[in-house]
Design a protein around this motif. Structure first.
Motif, PDB file in Angstrom:
ATOM      1  N   ILE A 179       5.259 -12.082  -0.802  1.00  0.00           N
ATOM      2  CA  ILE A 179       3.920 -11.791  -0.274  1.00  0.00           C
ATOM      3  C   ILE A 179       3.974 -10.626   0.717  1.00  0.00           C
ATOM      4  O   ILE A 179       3.144  -9.702   0.663  1.00  0.00           O
ATOM      5  N   ALA A 180       4.972 -10.644   1.612  1.00  0.00           N
ATOM      6  CA  ALA A 180       5.115  -9.560   2.585  1.00  0.00           C
ATOM      7  C   ALA A 180       5.394  -8.227   1.883  1.00  0.00           C
ATOM      8  O   ALA A 180       4.841  -7.179   2.256  1.00  0.00           O
ATOM      9  N   GLY A 181       6.246  -8.269   0.832  1.00  0.00           N
ATOM     10  CA  GLY A 181       6.550  -7.057   0.079  1.00  0.00           C
ATOM     11  C   GLY A 181       5.330  -6.501  -0.636  1.00  0.00           C
ATOM     12  O   GLY A 181       5.116  -5.286  -0.673  1.00  0.00           O
ATOM     13  N   ALA A 182       4.513  -7.394  -1.216  1.00  0.00           N
ATOM     14  CA  ALA A 182       3.296  -6.955  -1.922  1.00  0.00           C
ATOM     15  C   ALA A 182       2.304  -6.313  -0.951  1.00  0.00           C
ATOM     16  O   ALA A 182       1.680  -5.294  -1.263  1.00  0.00           O
ATOM     17  N   ILE A 183       2.162  -6.910   0.231  1.00  0.00           N
ATOM     18  CA  ILE A 183       1.256  -6.340   1.239  1.00  0.00           C
ATOM     19  C   ILE A 183       1.762  -4.978   1.709  1.00  0.00           C
ATOM     20  O   ILE A 183       0.992  -4.007   1.821  1.00  0.00           O
ATOM     21  N   ALA A 184       3.085  -4.894   1.972  1.00  0.00           N
ATOM     22  CA  ALA A 184       3.681  -3.633   2.418  1.00  0.00           C
ATOM     23  C   ALA A 184       3.509  -2.546   1.359  1.00  0.00           C
ATOM     24  O   ALA A 184       3.156  -1.395   1.672  1.00  0.00           O
ATOM     25  N   GLN A 185       3.738  -2.913   0.083  1.00  0.00           N
ATOM     26  CA  GLN A 185       3.606  -1.931  -0.993  1.00  0.00           C
ATOM     27  C   GLN A 185       2.158  -1.422  -1.110  1.00  0.00           C
ATOM     28  O   GLN A 185       1.927  -0.231  -1.286  1.00  0.00           O
ATOM     29  N   THR A 186       1.183  -2.318  -0.970  1.00  0.00           N
ATOM     30  CA  THR A 186      -0.228  -1.929  -1.045  1.00  0.00           C
ATOM     31  C   THR A 186      -0.587  -0.966   0.082  1.00  0.00           C
ATOM     32  O   THR A 186      -1.249   0.070  -0.146  1.00  0.00           O
ATOM     33  N   LEU A 187      -0.156  -1.297   1.292  1.00  0.00           N
ATOM     34  CA  LEU A 187      -0.473  -0.443   2.447  1.00  0.00           C
ATOM     35  C   LEU A 187       0.190   0.930   2.323  1.00  0.00           C
ATOM     36  O   LEU A 187      -0.439   1.964   2.596  1.00  0.00           O
ATOM     37  N   VAL A 188       1.466   0.957   1.909  1.00  0.00           N
ATOM     38  CA  VAL A 188       2.180   2.232   1.758  1.00  0.00           C
ATOM     39  C   VAL A 188       1.546   3.080   0.661  1.00  0.00           C
ATOM     40  O   VAL A 188       1.397   4.298   0.802  1.00  0.00           O
ATOM     41  N   THR A 189       1.147   2.440  -0.445  1.00  0.00           N
ATOM     42  CA  THR A 189       0.505   3.165  -1.546  1.00  0.00           C
ATOM     43  C   THR A 189      -0.803   3.805  -1.088  1.00  0.00           C
ATOM     44  O   THR A 189      -1.071   4.985  -1.382  1.00  0.00           O
ATOM     45  N   LEU A 190      -1.618   3.052  -0.389  1.00  0.00           N
ATOM     46  CA  LEU A 190      -2.891   3.592   0.109  1.00  0.00           C
ATOM     47  C   LEU A 190      -2.645   4.745   1.083  1.00  0.00           C
ATOM     48  O   LEU A 190      -3.306   5.790   1.010  1.00  0.00           O
ATOM     49  N   PHE A 191      -1.688   4.558   1.984  1.00  0.00           N
ATOM     50  CA  PHE A 191      -1.404   5.586   2.994  1.00  0.00           C
ATOM     51  C   PHE A 191      -0.807   6.842   2.363  1.00  0.00           C
ATOM     52  O   PHE A 191      -1.179   7.973   2.715  1.00  0.00           O
ATOM     53  N   SER A 192       0.102   6.657   1.390  1.00  0.00           N
ATOM     54  CA  SER A 192       0.761   7.809   0.773  1.00  0.00           C
ATOM     55  C   SER A 192      -0.168   8.611  -0.121  1.00  0.00           C
ATOM     56  O   SER A 192       0.109   9.779  -0.419  1.00  0.00           O
ATOM     57  N   ASN A 193      -1.267   8.015  -0.567  1.00  0.00           N
ATOM     58  CA  ASN A 193      -2.205   8.731  -1.433  1.00  0.00           C
ATOM     59  C   ASN A 193      -3.328   9.425  -0.674  1.00  0.00           C
ATOM     60  O   ASN A 193      -4.234   9.982  -1.297  1.00  0.00           O
ATOM     61  N   LEU A 194      -3.268   9.362   0.653  1.00  0.00           N
ATOM     62  CA  LEU A 194      -4.186  10.183   1.430  1.00  0.00           C
ATOM     63  C   LEU A 194      -3.849  11.652   1.211  1.00  0.00           C
ATOM     64  O   LEU A 194      -2.678  12.012   1.053  1.00  0.00           O
ATOM     65  N   LYS A 195      -4.822  12.505   1.208  1.00  0.00           N
ATOM     66  CA  LYS A 195      -4.622  13.920   0.869  1.00  0.00           C
ATOM     67  C   LYS A 195      -3.552  14.575   1.740  1.00  0.00           C
ATOM     68  O   LYS A 195      -2.723  15.352   1.262  1.00  0.00           O
ATOM     69  N   ARG A 196      -3.550  14.222   3.016  1.00  0.00           N
ATOM     70  CA  ARG A 196      -2.613  14.877   3.942  1.00  0.00           C
ATOM     71  C   ARG A 196      -1.163  14.407   3.754  1.00  0.00           C
ATOM     72  O   ARG A 196      -0.233  15.028   4.283  1.00  0.00           O
ATOM     73  N   ASN A 197      -0.972  13.290   2.997  1.00  0.00           N
ATOM     74  CA  ASN A 197       0.379  12.733   2.851  1.00  0.00           C
ATOM     75  C   ASN A 197       0.998  12.947   1.471  1.00  0.00           C
ATOM     76  O   ASN A 197       2.131  12.536   1.240  1.00  0.00           O
ATOM     77  N   LYS A 198       0.271  13.572   0.554  1.00  0.00           N
ATOM     78  CA  LYS A 198       0.749  13.680  -0.819  1.00  0.00           C
ATOM     79  C   LYS A 198       1.963  14.593  -0.981  1.00  0.00           C
ATOM     80  O   LYS A 198       2.669  14.511  -1.984  1.00  0.00           O
ATOM     81  N   GLU A 199       2.211  15.461  -0.020  1.00  0.00           N
ATOM     82  CA  GLU A 199       3.352  16.369  -0.097  1.00  0.00           C
ATOM     83  C   GLU A 199       4.532  15.912   0.749  1.00  0.00           C
ATOM     84  O   GLU A 199       5.544  16.624   0.846  1.00  0.00           O
ATOM     85  N   LYS A 200       4.435  14.757   1.375  1.00  0.00           N
ATOM     86  CA  LYS A 200       5.535  14.250   2.211  1.00  0.00           C
ATOM     87  C   LYS A 200       6.540  13.529   1.306  1.00  0.00           C
ATOM     88  O   LYS A 200       6.284  12.419   0.819  1.00  0.00           O
ATOM     89  N   GLU A 201       7.698  14.163   1.120  1.00  0.00           N
ATOM     90  CA  GLU A 201       8.664  13.697   0.136  1.00  0.00           C
ATOM     91  C   GLU A 201       9.223  12.310   0.468  1.00  0.00           C
ATOM     92  O   GLU A 201       9.335  11.441  -0.411  1.00  0.00           O
ATOM     93  N   LYS A 202       9.587  12.069   1.706  1.00  0.00           N
ATOM     94  CA  LYS A 202      10.182  10.784   2.087  1.00  0.00           C
ATOM     95  C   LYS A 202       9.189   9.643   1.900  1.00  0.00           C
ATOM     96  O   LYS A 202       9.551   8.565   1.425  1.00  0.00           O
ATOM     97  N   LEU A 203       7.935   9.888   2.269  1.00  0.00           N
ATOM     98  CA  LEU A 203       6.901   8.860   2.121  1.00  0.00           C
ATOM     99  C   LEU A 203       6.643   8.564   0.646  1.00  0.00           C
ATOM    100  O   LEU A 203       6.513   7.397   0.248  1.00  0.00           O
TER     101      LEU A 203
END
Length: 430
Positions: A179-203
């Protein structure tokens, strides 16, 4: 060779609508039967699970029900759209396009109407595209919900088997991690798909890693197939936005189908930890009476009718399998008589159970506790459930409205209770 392959593939695409219509028609009938299968699963959970695990079983049944509902709604929509598409193609073969010169209406009116209508060939193409993707989306939702329901069911089964040997707080750790992993993955996916974060390689690498391994855990061997469908839609999102948005509309339609079918099942019985609320003591239910009960699984006791015309009331009380784990607290541990014959052992166990059922069942007539006789009743005539048959003597009871209250008790309190009203109208023949 390559040209022949392409021609064969194109011909297959062009002629696939016939197979799609046939599959849709058969699937519509078949998927509606699956609702009964999910309800059967809910009844199994009610029977075997300890009530404190009902809420988990509710989500298992909910996932399964949504899978069937989405699949059913999409097959219905697909059948309608593909039939509409066939009509458009047939119409196009006779009338290739709109005509202003041959119109039955005025030229001005016809031109204005045509300005707001799509081209016939465009409509044919769009409906065809929509029909082509519905199958993939329908089965994607089926795999997602179906696999999640299966995964949780297996986890719940293992939890109950291993709980006798391993502390429950250790067994629940995998669930917390997932459950914790699924929540973390959802939050990271949403955050990484923000326009300003799409070019951040590590993220983006972190997002890829979480998505890959969480999908492996959640969807098992199906994870690559599901990711493939997601990526086809996701990578073509800007080009085919309308199709992607329509998928959410289909998901909504599946939810509406689920709502209409939910009331026909016992799934709501699993929904609340206080499952006793399912039967309100101040309401009367047709399930209480044998002559009006249409249920295929008894959740409550049953008497012969809401009007009793004899001086004895027969009460069938279902005995759920999970009650076996509670009996020892009320009846004590059963001690097998090893020195007796097989027949004597069986009789001794039957007598123990008969006395035990009597100890943890209380019956009240008009608020007064009464002593009754019980019979172990192997199979209910309709639902095939095991239970006990109680006989309540109404000798001396006055004509009019009365009520029977039935309780199942453990070492602390009544964990199940029902109040069944009836009208007594027995005319004694002198």
């Amino acid at each position: 060779m390559e040209n022949n392959t392409k021609n064969w593939l194109q011909r297959l695409k062009d002629e696939s609508w016939e197979a799609e219509l046939l599959v849709s028609a058969i699937a519509i009938f078949g998927t509606f039967q699956l609702f009964d299968f999910v309800n059967w699963g809910a009844n199994i959970f009610i029977n075997i699970l300890n009530p404190n695990q009902y809420f988990v079983a509710y989500f298992i049944c909910l996932f399964s029900f949504l899978a069937v509902s989405v699949l059913t709604s999409m097959f219905v929509i697909h059948f309608i759209l593909r039939a509409y598409w066939v009509g458009l193609v047939g119409l196009n073969s006779v009338f290739p396009d709109y005509s202003i010169e041959d119109s039955a209406y005025s030229k001005i009116y016809t031109e204005k109407i045509l300005s707001i209508l799509p081209k016939l060939k465009d409509s044919i193409q769009k409906v065809d595209e929509l029909c082509s993707v519905i199958f993939s989306v329908a089965f994607t939702f089926l795999f997602i919900y179906g696999y999640m329901a299966l995964f949780v069911s297996i986890y719940l089964l293992l939890f109950n088997i291993l709980s006798e040997f391993i502390p429950y707080y250790i067994l629940i750790i995998p669930a917390i991690i997932i459950i914790a992993g699924a929540i973390a993955q959802t939050l990271v996916t949403l955050f990484s798909n923000l326009k300003r974060n799409k070019e951040k390689e590590k993220l983006q690498h972190l997002n890829f890693t979480l998505v890959k391994y969480m999908n492996m855990i959640l969807y098992g061997p199906l994870y690559k197939n599901l990711l493939q469908v997601f990526m086809i839609f996701g990578s073509n999102f800007k080009k085919k936005k309308s199709l992607t948005y329509l998928m959410f509309l289909f998901l909504l339609s599946g939810s509406l189908v689920a709502v209409t079918q939910f009331s026909k099942t016992n799934i709501f019985y699993l929904a609340d930890s206080n499952y006793q609320k399912y039967f309100d003591a101040h309401k009367t239910y047709s399930n209480y009476y044998k002559d009006s009960n249409n249920s295929d699984f008894l959740l409550a006791p049953e008497i012969q009718s809401d009007m009793i015309k004899s001086n004895v009331v027969e009460v069938f009380i279902p005995i759920f399998d999970y009650e076996s784990s509670m009996r020892e607290t009320v009846c004590g541990v059963y001690e097998e008589q090893k020195d007796k014959s097989k027949v004597e052992k069986h009789l001794h166990e039957a007598e123990y159970l008969k006395e035990c059922y009597k100890k943890y069942h209380n019956i009240f007539l008009d608020g007064k506790k009464i002593e009754v006789s019980y019979l172990r009743y192997n199979n209910h005539y309709k639902t095939n459930q095991f239970g006990i048959l109680a006989f309540i003597d109404l000798e001396g009871v006055t004509k009019g409205l009365h009520e029977i209250k039935i309780e199942k008790i453990n070492s602390e309190e009544a964990f199940l209770k029902w109040t069944i009203p009836f009208y007594y109208n027995f005319n004694k023949i002198e």
